[in-house]
Design an enzyme around this catalytic site. Structure first.
Site, short mmCIF file in Angstrom:
data_model
loop_
_atom_site.label_atom_id
_atom_site.label_comp_id
_atom_site.label_asym_id
_atom_site.label_seq_id
_atom_site.Cartn_x
_atom_site.Cartn_y
_atom_site.Cartn_z
N LYS A 108 18.77 -36.92 14.37
CA LYS A 108 17.79 -38.01 14.33
C LYS A 108 16.48 -37.52 13.72
O LYS A 108 15.49 -38.22 13.69
CB LYS A 108 17.55 -38.56 15.73
CG LYS A 108 18.81 -39.22 16.33
CD LYS A 108 18.56 -39.74 17.71
CE LYS A 108 19.83 -39.96 18.49
NZ LYS A 108 20.57 -41.15 18.11
N HIS B 152 18.52 -43.88 27.70
CA HIS B 152 19.83 -43.86 27.04
C HIS B 152 20.86 -43.39 28.08
O HIS B 152 20.51 -42.63 28.99
CB HIS B 152 19.75 -42.86 25.89
CG HIS B 152 20.92 -42.82 24.98
ND1 HIS B 152 22.06 -42.10 25.27
CD2 HIS B 152 21.14 -43.37 23.77
CE1 HIS B 152 22.92 -42.22 24.28
NE2 HIS B 152 22.39 -42.99 23.35
N GLN C 193 14.30 -39.85 20.35
CA GLN C 193 13.71 -40.85 19.45
C GLN C 193 12.24 -40.56 19.15
O GLN C 193 11.58 -41.37 18.50
CB GLN C 193 13.84 -42.26 20.07
CG GLN C 193 15.26 -42.73 20.24
CD GLN C 193 15.97 -43.00 18.92
OE1 GLN C 193 15.36 -43.15 17.86
NE2 GLN C 193 17.28 -43.04 18.96
N ASP D 186 13.35 -36.80 27.35
CA ASP D 186 14.32 -37.02 26.27
C ASP D 186 13.54 -37.37 25.01
O ASP D 186 13.02 -38.48 24.88
CB ASP D 186 15.28 -38.14 26.69
CG ASP D 186 16.18 -38.58 25.55
OD1 ASP D 186 16.02 -38.08 24.42
OD2 ASP D 186 17.05 -39.44 25.80
N CYS E 73 23.97 -47.98 23.83
CA CYS E 73 24.08 -46.92 24.85
C CYS E 73 22.90 -46.95 25.81
O CYS E 73 22.43 -45.89 26.27
CB CYS E 73 24.20 -45.52 24.22
SG CYS E 73 25.60 -45.37 23.14
N1 PMP Z 1 18.56 -40.29 23.99
C1 PMP Z 1 18.13 -41.25 23.16
C2 PMP Z 1 16.82 -41.92 23.44
C3 PMP Z 1 18.89 -41.60 22.06
O1 PMP Z 1 18.48 -42.56 21.23
C4 PMP Z 1 20.13 -40.93 21.82
C5 PMP Z 1 21.01 -41.29 20.64
N2 PMP Z 1 21.10 -42.63 20.37
C6 PMP Z 1 20.52 -39.96 22.71
C7 PMP Z 1 19.71 -39.65 23.78
C8 PMP Z 1 21.80 -39.19 22.54
O2 PMP Z 1 21.72 -38.40 21.41
P1 PMP Z 1 23.00 -37.59 20.89
O3 PMP Z 1 24.11 -38.60 20.79
O4 PMP Z 1 22.56 -37.07 19.56
O5 PMP Z 1 23.28 -36.54 21.88
#
Ligand code: PMP
Length: 461
Positions: A280, A177, A257, A254, A418
């Protein structure tokens, strides 16, 4: 005047009682949270423990707890397939938040009064719950953040600024991401280090041979996702971490997910950093956490200055609070932490393995159902993957597909998610994504497939 009953099952004085005003996520004031003083880590409930619901997991049981799933969208019951963006909230979380504000609200750490003490206990109880949830050795290894993005930025700005220098390399997988790419680019530029992408194979898994070749004693950090938000890929994080450690590189995982979908044990993974977002994970927005290995956190400088993170302040000199408080400047998201604990309690009450097994079965069903849609191609077919189905539909624009599904009450996301490098691996700038969670059913997946099939049939005439 009689003392108002402020027990957690009660409504606040003057407030109408909310229906089902039971707040399983909160501790009664004065009642010590398990293992709170001194802080210790409550283990996650396992199958058969008192906190686990009896009987096999069913999505219907989870659905009953999610009020928003009752609402119609465009005249149809909402089909929420945008869980990768955010999950819907169980009433146990919603009611816990309401109860916190109705009966316990206070700032923490500073006050000598009852509400401050209770709020502090709840905040620190939340830290212990997160530690237990991640298999961390102690609550002191957990730092609260706004979410995954802020946690990665914390590591980049604190650990990165202290440890990176000219010529150093940060290996970042191509399926990350943007929040696990851009903070590294920013600190790399400042420290004259380099961000090096780890390539993907055609099925969307990380090319392990290329990874082994890229690792060297220049590698200071490896940044990898525990589950991709676009391709669903679950990389072999434990093995990749062991390899990185041979070069004395640190590993940041990270888990944005991952944490809602399968059990995580940061000690088994041997992660140096593990980060995730509460929203999430069925918890409120604006709260997340970072786990860090004790010895790594102990050597890191604070990254933001302010209240709560100091020990002594003089104009000539400042000393800092111990870990993890030195990383939490300012007033934290106290209600968010309380809600996060309620969400963890809710999710773990179903049994983590049972939820993971159900979601894997649902993924298999979805893969079959979508394979029957004419012109549909799913991106990412790694052997280990979560229930994320990002797809293209021949002749259809991804955003138009999402809008057409919305007319049937089906919520999916369209765009670059993203994660532009992941999509460009397939030569794409945009795609449509259905991302599933424990409360989704095979019927909902069939509705999605039927709507897409109909869309293709209409386009053909
Ligand atoms: N890493 C991953 C794999 C994600 O899916 C996301 C959110 N789509 C993020 C980071 C960022 O998360 P946040 O916007 O809650 O900080």
């Amino acid at each position: 005047m009689t003392t108002p009953d402020m027990s957690w099952g009660a409504h606040a004085p003057g407030m109408a009682p909310m229906p089902g005003w039971q707040v399983p996520g909160l501790q009664a004031p004065g009642v010590q949270a398990p293992g709170m003083t001194p802080p210790s880590v409550p283990r996650q409930p396992t199958a058969g423990s008192a906190a686990t619901r009896s009987g096999a997991f069913t999505p219907e049981a989870a659905r009953q707890d999610i009020p928003v799933l009752q609402r119609p969208v465009n005249g149809r019951p909402v089909v929420w397939l945008d869980n990768g963006a955010t999950t819907q909230k169980p009433r146990q979380v919603i009611e816990t938040l309401a109860a916190y504000y109705a009966t316990a609200n206070s700032n923490i750490h500073r006050g000598a009064h009852t509400l401050a003490r209770e709020a502090t206990e709840m905040y620190e109880g939340g830290r212990a719950a997160v530690a237990g949830f991640l298999g961390a050795p102690s609550p002191d290894t957990i730092v609260f953040t706004r979410g995954t993005t802020e946690a990665v930025n914390l590591v980049a700005q604190s650990w990165g600024r202290a440890n990176l220098g000219p010529g150093d390399e940060i290996l970042v997988s191509t399926l990350e991401h943007h929040s696990n790419i851009v903070p590294w680019q920013m600190i790399a530029k400042e420290r004259r280090a380099r961000v090096v992408p780890i390539p993907l194979l055609p099925d969307g898994s990380i090319d392990q041979d290329a990874y082994a070749d890229l690792l060297s004693f220049r590698t200071q950090l490896v940044a990898i996702s525990h589950a991709s938000n676009v391709l669903g890929t679950v990389p072999p994080v434990k093995e990749m971490t062991a390899l990185a450690h041979r070069y004395n590189a640190k590993v940041l995982v990270d888990g944005a997910q991952a944490v809602a979908h399968f059990p995580v044990d940061v000690q088994d993974l041997d992660s140096d950093f593990y980060v995730f977002s509460g929203h999430k994970l069925y918890a409120p927005t604006g709260i997340g956490a970072m786990y860090g290995k004790p010895e790594v956190l102990a050597a890191m400088p604070p990254w933001q200055g302010g209240g709560n993170m100091i020990d002594q302040v003089e104009f000539g000199r400042v000393t800092y609070a111990p870990v993890p408080h030195c990383f939490e400047a300012g007033t934290g998201h106290i209600s968010g932490v309380v809600g996060l604990k309620a969400a963890i309690d809710w999710l773990t009450s179903f049994g983590r393995e049972a939820v993971a097994a159900y979601e894997t079965a649902l993924l298999g069903h979805a893969q079959q159902a979508l394979a029957a849609v004419p012109g549909l191609t799913v991106l990412g077919s790694a052997a280990e993957k979560i229930a994320v189905l990002t797809f293209t539909l021949a002749g259809q624009d991804p955003m138009t597909v999402a809008r057409r599904l919305d007319q049937d009450g089906i919520a999916v996301r369209a765009g670059h998610h993203c994660a532009q490098p992941s999509l460009r691996h397939y030569g794409l700038e945009a795609a449509t994504r259905a991302s599933l969670a424990l409360y989704n059913t095979a019927e909902e997946v069939d509705q999605l497939a039927a709507a897409l099939t109909q869309m293709q049939a209409q386009a053909a005439v």
